[in-house]
Motif scaffolding. Sequence first.
Motif, PDB file in Angstrom:
ATOM      1  N   VAL A 130      -9.780  26.173 -37.411  1.00 12.41           N
ATOM      2  CA  VAL A 130     -10.893  26.902 -36.857  1.00 12.41           C
ATOM      3  C   VAL A 130     -11.508  27.492 -38.141  1.00 12.41           C
ATOM      4  CG1 VAL A 130     -11.792  29.072 -35.925  1.00 12.41           C
ATOM      5  CG2 VAL A 130      -9.906  27.933 -34.903  1.00 12.41           C
ATOM      6  N   LEU A 131     -12.880  27.025 -38.426  1.00  7.22           N
ATOM      7  CA  LEU A 131     -13.654  26.993 -39.574  1.00  7.22           C
ATOM      8  C   LEU A 131     -14.467  28.430 -39.170  1.00  7.22           C
ATOM      9  CD1 LEU A 131     -14.751  23.603 -40.489  1.00  7.22           C
ATOM     10  CD2 LEU A 131     -12.860  24.914 -41.493  1.00  7.22           C
ATOM     11  N   ASN A 132     -14.901  29.592 -40.143  1.00  6.19           N
ATOM     12  CA  ASN A 132     -15.352  30.412 -39.908  1.00  6.19           C
ATOM     13  C   ASN A 132     -16.250  30.670 -41.108  1.00  6.19           C
ATOM     14  OD1 ASN A 132     -14.277  31.626 -37.619  1.00  6.19           O
ATOM     15  ND2 ASN A 132     -12.278  32.112 -38.750  1.00  6.19           N
ATOM     16  N   TYR A 133     -17.529  31.123 -40.987  1.00  4.09           N
ATOM     17  CA  TYR A 133     -18.547  31.381 -41.869  1.00  4.09           C
ATOM     18  C   TYR A 133     -19.616  32.485 -41.439  1.00  4.09           C
ATOM     19  CZ  TYR A 133     -22.361  31.025 -45.393  1.00  4.09           C
ATOM     20  OH  TYR A 133     -23.089  31.274 -46.270  1.00  4.09           O
ATOM     21  N   LYS A 134     -19.319  33.591 -41.847  1.00  5.37           N
ATOM     22  CA  LYS A 134     -20.110  34.912 -41.523  1.00  5.37           C
ATOM     23  C   LYS A 134     -20.011  35.191 -40.112  1.00  5.37           C
ATOM     24  CE  LYS A 134     -23.570  34.658 -45.187  1.00  5.37           C
ATOM     25  NZ  LYS A 134     -25.105  34.593 -45.608  1.00  5.37           N
ATOM     26  N   ASP A 135     -21.136  34.853 -39.156  1.00  5.00           N
ATOM     27  CA  ASP A 135     -20.657  35.331 -37.743  1.00  5.00           C
ATOM     28  C   ASP A 135     -20.549  33.857 -37.072  1.00  5.00           C
ATOM     29  OD1 ASP A 135     -23.187  34.190 -37.866  1.00  5.00           O
ATOM     30  OD2 ASP A 135     -24.111  35.608 -36.497  1.00  5.00           O
ATOM     31  N   MET A 136     -20.324  32.695 -37.627  1.00  2.88           N
ATOM     32  CA  MET A 136     -20.180  31.465 -36.996  1.00  2.88           C
ATOM     33  C   MET A 136     -18.797  30.913 -37.232  1.00  2.88           C
ATOM     34  SD  MET A 136     -23.578  29.711 -38.235  1.00  2.88           S
ATOM     35  CE  MET A 136     -23.284  30.100 -40.133  1.00  2.88           C
ATOM     36  N   ASN A 137     -18.481  30.300 -36.230  1.00  2.00           N
ATOM     37  CA  ASN A 137     -17.176  29.707 -36.090  1.00  2.00           C
ATOM     38  C   ASN A 137     -17.049  28.294 -35.309  1.00  2.00           C
ATOM     39  OD1 ASN A 137     -16.895  30.535 -33.514  1.00  2.00           O
ATOM     40  ND2 ASN A 137     -15.328  31.771 -33.763  1.00  2.00           N
ATOM     41  N   HIS A 138     -16.137  27.385 -35.901  1.00  5.05           N
ATOM     42  CA  HIS A 138     -16.068  26.086 -35.199  1.00  5.05           C
ATOM     43  C   HIS A 138     -14.667  25.759 -35.170  1.00  5.05           C
ATOM     44  CE1 HIS A 138     -17.004  21.824 -34.875  1.00  5.05           C
ATOM     45  NE2 HIS A 138     -16.222  21.516 -35.727  1.00  5.05           N
ATOM     46  N   THR A 139     -14.321  25.050 -34.198  1.00  5.42           N
ATOM     47  CA  THR A 139     -12.780  24.604 -33.819  1.00  5.42           C
ATOM     48  C   THR A 139     -12.873  23.041 -34.210  1.00  5.42           C
ATOM     49  OG1 THR A 139     -12.585  26.314 -32.543  1.00  5.42           O
ATOM     50  CG2 THR A 139     -10.921  24.460 -32.248  1.00  5.42           C
ATOM     51  N   ASN A 140     -12.499  22.603 -35.193  1.00  5.47           N
ATOM     52  CA  ASN A 140     -12.339  21.195 -35.507  1.00  5.47           C
ATOM     53  C   ASN A 140     -11.036  20.592 -34.983  1.00  5.47           C
ATOM     54  OD1 ASN A 140     -13.288  19.056 -37.033  1.00  5.47           O
ATOM     55  ND2 ASN A 140     -11.599  19.135 -38.157  1.00  5.47           N
ATOM     56  N   SER A 141     -11.468  19.669 -33.961  1.00 13.38           N
ATOM     57  CA  SER A 141     -10.282  19.235 -33.379  1.00 13.38           C
ATOM     58  C   SER A 141     -10.563  17.519 -33.129  1.00 13.38           C
ATOM     59  CB  SER A 141     -10.154  19.385 -31.871  1.00 13.38           C
ATOM     60  OG  SER A 141     -11.443  19.331 -31.192  1.00 13.38           O
ATOM     61  N   TYR A 142     -11.592  17.105 -33.923  1.00 10.74           N
ATOM     62  CA  TYR A 142     -11.866  15.687 -34.134  1.00 10.74           C
ATOM     63  C   TYR A 142     -12.641  15.522 -35.323  1.00 10.74           C
ATOM     64  CZ  TYR A 142     -13.141  11.071 -32.064  1.00 10.74           C
ATOM     65  OH  TYR A 142     -13.116   9.759 -31.823  1.00 10.74           O
ATOM     66  N   GLY A 143     -12.217  14.549 -36.458  1.00  9.66           N
ATOM     67  CA  GLY A 143     -12.542  14.152 -37.585  1.00  9.66           C
ATOM     68  C   GLY A 143     -11.825  15.086 -38.694  1.00  9.66           C
ATOM     69  N   LEU A 144     -12.315  14.401 -39.859  1.00  9.44           N
ATOM     70  CA  LEU A 144     -11.549  14.767 -40.871  1.00  9.44           C
ATOM     71  C   LEU A 144     -12.537  15.790 -41.702  1.00  9.44           C
ATOM     72  CD1 LEU A 144      -8.993  13.867 -42.505  1.00  9.44           C
ATOM     73  CD2 LEU A 144     -10.120  12.253 -43.799  1.00  9.44           C
ATOM     74  N   ILE A 145     -11.960  16.748 -42.228  1.00 13.19           N
ATOM     75  CA  ILE A 145     -12.618  17.672 -43.195  1.00 13.19           C
ATOM     76  C   ILE A 145     -12.425  17.275 -44.326  1.00 13.19           C
ATOM     77  CG2 ILE A 145     -12.749  20.105 -44.046  1.00 13.19           C
ATOM     78  CD1 ILE A 145     -11.361  20.961 -41.240  1.00 13.19           C
ATOM     79  N   ARG A 146     -13.565  17.198 -45.126  1.00 12.49           N
ATOM     80  CA  ARG A 146     -13.919  16.696 -46.423  1.00 12.49           C
ATOM     81  C   ARG A 146     -13.350  17.476 -47.252  1.00 12.49           C
ATOM     82  NH1 ARG A 146     -19.446  13.709 -45.136  1.00 12.49           N
ATOM     83  NH2 ARG A 146     -18.544  11.703 -44.509  1.00 12.49           N
ATOM     84  N   GLY A 147     -12.607  17.124 -48.436  1.00 12.74           N
ATOM     85  CA  GLY A 147     -12.117  18.069 -49.508  1.00 12.74           C
ATOM     86  C   GLY A 147     -10.741  18.560 -49.550  1.00 12.74           C
ATOM     87  N   LEU A 148     -10.195  18.445 -48.542  1.00 12.18           N
ATOM     88  CA  LEU A 148      -8.795  18.836 -48.205  1.00 12.18           C
ATOM     89  C   LEU A 148      -7.910  18.044 -49.085  1.00 12.18           C
ATOM     90  CD1 LEU A 148      -8.568  19.783 -44.400  1.00 12.18           C
ATOM     91  CD2 LEU A 148      -8.621  21.359 -46.431  1.00 12.18           C
ATOM     92  N   GLN A 149      -6.568  18.498 -49.257  1.00 16.70           N
ATOM     93  CA  GLN A 149      -5.848  17.837 -50.415  1.00 16.70           C
ATOM     94  C   GLN A 149      -5.758  16.390 -50.143  1.00 16.70           C
ATOM     95  OE1 GLN A 149      -2.033  19.851 -50.405  1.00 16.70           O
ATOM     96  NE2 GLN A 149      -1.774  19.276 -52.268  1.00 16.70           N
ATOM     97  N   PHE A 150      -5.321  15.877 -48.633  1.00 12.89           N
ATOM     98  CA  PHE A 150      -4.712  14.456 -48.825  1.00 12.89           C
ATOM     99  C   PHE A 150      -6.135  13.835 -47.950  1.00 12.89           C
ATOM    100  CE2 PHE A 150      -0.909  17.035 -48.252  1.00 12.89           C
ATOM    101  CZ  PHE A 150      -0.205  16.241 -49.176  1.00 12.89           C
ATOM    102  N   ALA A 151      -7.558  14.161 -48.077  1.00 15.06           N
ATOM    103  CA  ALA A 151      -8.248  13.450 -47.387  1.00 15.06           C
ATOM    104  C   ALA A 151      -8.639  12.306 -48.114  1.00 15.06           C
ATOM    105  CB  ALA A 151      -9.611  14.540 -47.453  1.00 15.06           C
TER     106      ALA A 151
END
Length: 155
Positions: free
Chosen positions: A82-103
């Motif tokens: 779950v990604l949170n930014y200020k008052d918004m949140n997004h549950t990532n269940s599909y797709g790759l998040i860029r910039g992570l360690q093994f991306a």
Amino acid sequence: LFLNWIKPSDSEPPPLLAYKWCQGINNLKDVWETNNGECVVVVETKLEKVYEKMDLTLLNRLLRLILDHNIADYMTAKNNVVLNYKDMNHTNSYGLIRGLQFASFIYQYYGLILDLLILGLTRASEIAGPPQMPNDFLTFRDVDVEVRHPIRLYS
């Protein structure tokens, strides 16, 4: 792990890569032959939004083929958050998040799987060569293997 058509690689800088690509085309048997209405076709495709379209369940199964299952679970679980930014949140269940360690590794591995799906296992193994003596970039061990399939080169 990665085959000879995976570019860029550390073995050659871009000018040498362009030179090897031109030499690879010119060294094909009868590549410029047009007597029987034949022609050379160069196809370029763009696989769009590969990062966003990766299925994490399939990715986990593919990673388990080459990695320990604990590491594969860790790599895919990092993207199922779950990604949170200020008052918004997004549950990532599909797709790759860029910039992570093994991306970058995951993206290159998933690209290899897409290449195998495009080429087919038989032609991919012919282009790569046997494991004991892999082919160089855009070369084949003999002419019979080279002309066996309509896809003569892949990069």
